[in-house]
Motif scaffolding. Structure first.
Motif, short mmCIF file in Angstrom:
data_model
loop_
_atom_site.label_atom_id
_atom_site.label_comp_id
_atom_site.label_asym_id
_atom_site.label_seq_id
_atom_site.Cartn_x
_atom_site.Cartn_y
_atom_site.Cartn_z
N PHE A 125 63.33 35.56 58.34
CA PHE A 125 63.35 35.00 57.01
C PHE A 125 62.10 33.91 56.52
CE2 PHE A 125 67.02 37.31 56.51
CZ PHE A 125 67.26 37.47 54.97
N GLY A 126 61.85 33.06 57.72
CA GLY A 126 60.52 32.26 57.64
C GLY A 126 59.44 33.04 57.52
N PHE A 127 59.45 34.37 58.24
CA PHE A 127 58.26 35.23 58.04
C PHE A 127 58.27 35.92 56.84
CE2 PHE A 127 56.93 39.64 58.15
CZ PHE A 127 55.64 39.64 58.62
N CYS A 128 59.24 36.06 56.12
CA CYS A 128 59.38 36.80 54.90
C CYS A 128 58.77 35.75 53.98
CB CYS A 128 60.85 37.10 54.62
SG CYS A 128 61.27 38.34 55.29
N LEU A 129 58.92 34.36 54.15
CA LEU A 129 58.28 33.41 53.19
C LEU A 129 56.74 33.64 53.17
CD1 LEU A 129 59.29 31.34 51.06
CD2 LEU A 129 59.18 29.85 52.72
N TYR A 130 56.17 33.93 54.23
CA TYR A 130 54.69 34.23 54.19
C TYR A 130 54.17 35.59 53.74
CZ TYR A 130 54.37 29.48 56.92
OH TYR A 130 54.43 28.15 57.34
N ARG A 131 55.01 36.34 54.35
CA ARG A 131 54.58 37.89 54.08
C ARG A 131 55.88 38.95 53.42
NH1 ARG A 131 51.04 39.66 57.88
NH2 ARG A 131 51.07 41.58 56.46
N PRO A 132 55.91 38.24 52.11
CA PRO A 132 57.18 38.92 51.47
C PRO A 132 57.15 40.44 51.44
CG PRO A 132 56.10 37.81 49.90
CD PRO A 132 55.52 37.40 51.22
N LEU A 133 55.67 41.07 51.33
CA LEU A 133 55.57 42.55 51.21
C LEU A 133 55.29 43.23 52.42
CD1 LEU A 133 53.49 42.00 47.71
CD2 LEU A 133 55.79 42.36 48.15
N ALA A 134 55.05 42.68 53.57
CA ALA A 134 54.90 43.17 54.82
C ALA A 134 55.90 44.27 55.06
CB ALA A 134 54.96 42.28 56.07
N MET A 135 55.51 45.53 55.50
CA MET A 135 56.40 46.54 55.76
C MET A 135 57.19 46.37 56.95
SD MET A 135 56.30 48.39 53.15
CE MET A 135 57.47 49.68 53.56
N LEU A 136 58.52 46.37 56.96
CA LEU A 136 59.41 46.21 58.21
C LEU A 136 59.98 47.58 58.62
CD1 LEU A 136 61.09 43.09 57.53
CD2 LEU A 136 58.90 43.22 58.54
N GLY A 137 59.97 47.81 59.63
CA GLY A 137 60.75 49.13 60.25
C GLY A 137 62.45 48.60 60.42
N VAL A 138 63.16 48.78 59.72
CA VAL A 138 64.47 48.34 59.68
C VAL A 138 65.17 49.60 60.74
CG1 VAL A 138 66.70 48.01 58.42
CG2 VAL A 138 64.40 47.40 57.45
N MET A 139 65.72 49.08 61.50
CA MET A 139 66.19 49.83 62.68
C MET A 139 65.24 50.57 63.16
SD MET A 139 69.33 48.93 62.40
CE MET A 139 70.25 50.24 63.42
N PHE A 140 63.97 50.06 63.23
CA PHE A 140 62.89 50.80 63.85
C PHE A 140 62.52 51.97 63.18
CE2 PHE A 140 65.01 48.14 67.04
CZ PHE A 140 64.22 47.36 67.27
N ILE A 141 62.79 52.17 62.09
CA ILE A 141 62.88 53.78 61.32
C ILE A 141 62.47 53.41 59.86
CG2 ILE A 141 63.96 55.98 61.14
CD1 ILE A 141 65.66 55.57 63.41
N ILE A 142 63.24 53.04 59.21
CA ILE A 142 63.35 52.99 57.62
C ILE A 142 62.33 51.81 57.54
CG2 ILE A 142 64.54 52.79 55.76
CD1 ILE A 142 66.97 53.19 57.26
#
Length: 209
Positions: A125-142
């Motif tokens: 969540f600290g990362f999310c504060l800097y890069r809220p729009l970065a695309m994450l691979g939730v469960m390495f897929i979604i």
């Protein structure tokens, strides 16, 4: 791997988590001694459990998910915050995670929790504060924007806490995830003010045009 070698705190946390957890897999009594047990912590003043529980895990899968998340996001955040501030964030999130768990389960003599999930949530969540729009691979897929993931994470955790049946034990430690996540945002904002907040507002402004 090179970036990991340039992030000594993240590397040390990875190695210590893996080392202690793998050793504990061969000696279940160590897991019992190091796990977070709110009732015993209160009755016997075993306050060391607030920290030690973060270095043992319930299974290889549990360890892998936490450590792969730390591997992806830890070096990035450590570079931005610096080693000292990153340590404060990591352990601050872990302590807050266990504090919330303690508040909820302090009267349950059978409740026990292990894992670095609270601390890892703080890093994520600290990362999310800097890069809220970065695309994450939730469960390495979604694929999912970090901010959306953060919101869903908090909502699901709150719902799970409220919807838990009395006497239910085991499963996901939602209190730890929630406490670590919210503390991660707060500590990152405080440790790197105003850059962290400015970065978040700039990204959101860009989203809104």
């Amino acid at each position: 791997m090179e970036r990991l070698l340039q992030s000594p705190i993240t590397l040390a946390l990875l190695l210590s988590n893996v080392g202690v957890s793998l050793y504990a897999f061969t000696d279940p009594s160590l897991i019992r001694e190091l796990s977070f047990r709110p009732h015993r912590t209160r009755e016997n003043r075993e306050y060391y459990r607030f920290l030690t529980a973060g270095f043992v895990h319930g299974s290889g899968a549990h360890l892998f998910v936490n450590m792969i998340t730390l591997y992806f996001f830890g070096p990035w955040l450590e570079t931005f915050l610096g080693a000292g501030a990153f340590l404060v964030l990591y352990f601050g999130a872990e302590l807050a995670a266990h504090a919330l768990t303690f508040a909820v389960h302090r009267d349950d003599p059978d409740y026990a929790a292990v894992g670095a999930s609270g601390a890892i949530s703080g890093v994520l969540f600290g990362f999310c504060l800097y890069r809220p729009l970065a695309m994450l691979g939730v469960m390495f897929i979604i694929p999912m924007p970090a901010l959306l993931f953060a919101v869903l994470y908090v909502v699901v955790s709150l719902y799970a806490i409220q919807g838990r049946e009395p006497g239910t034990r085991g499963g996901i430690a939602h209190e730890a995830h929630l406490g670590g996540a919210l503390t991660g945002i707060l500590l990152t904002a405080l440790l790197d003010y105003p850059r962290a907040v400015t970065s978040f507002l700039r990204e959101m402004q860009g989203l809104l045009g």
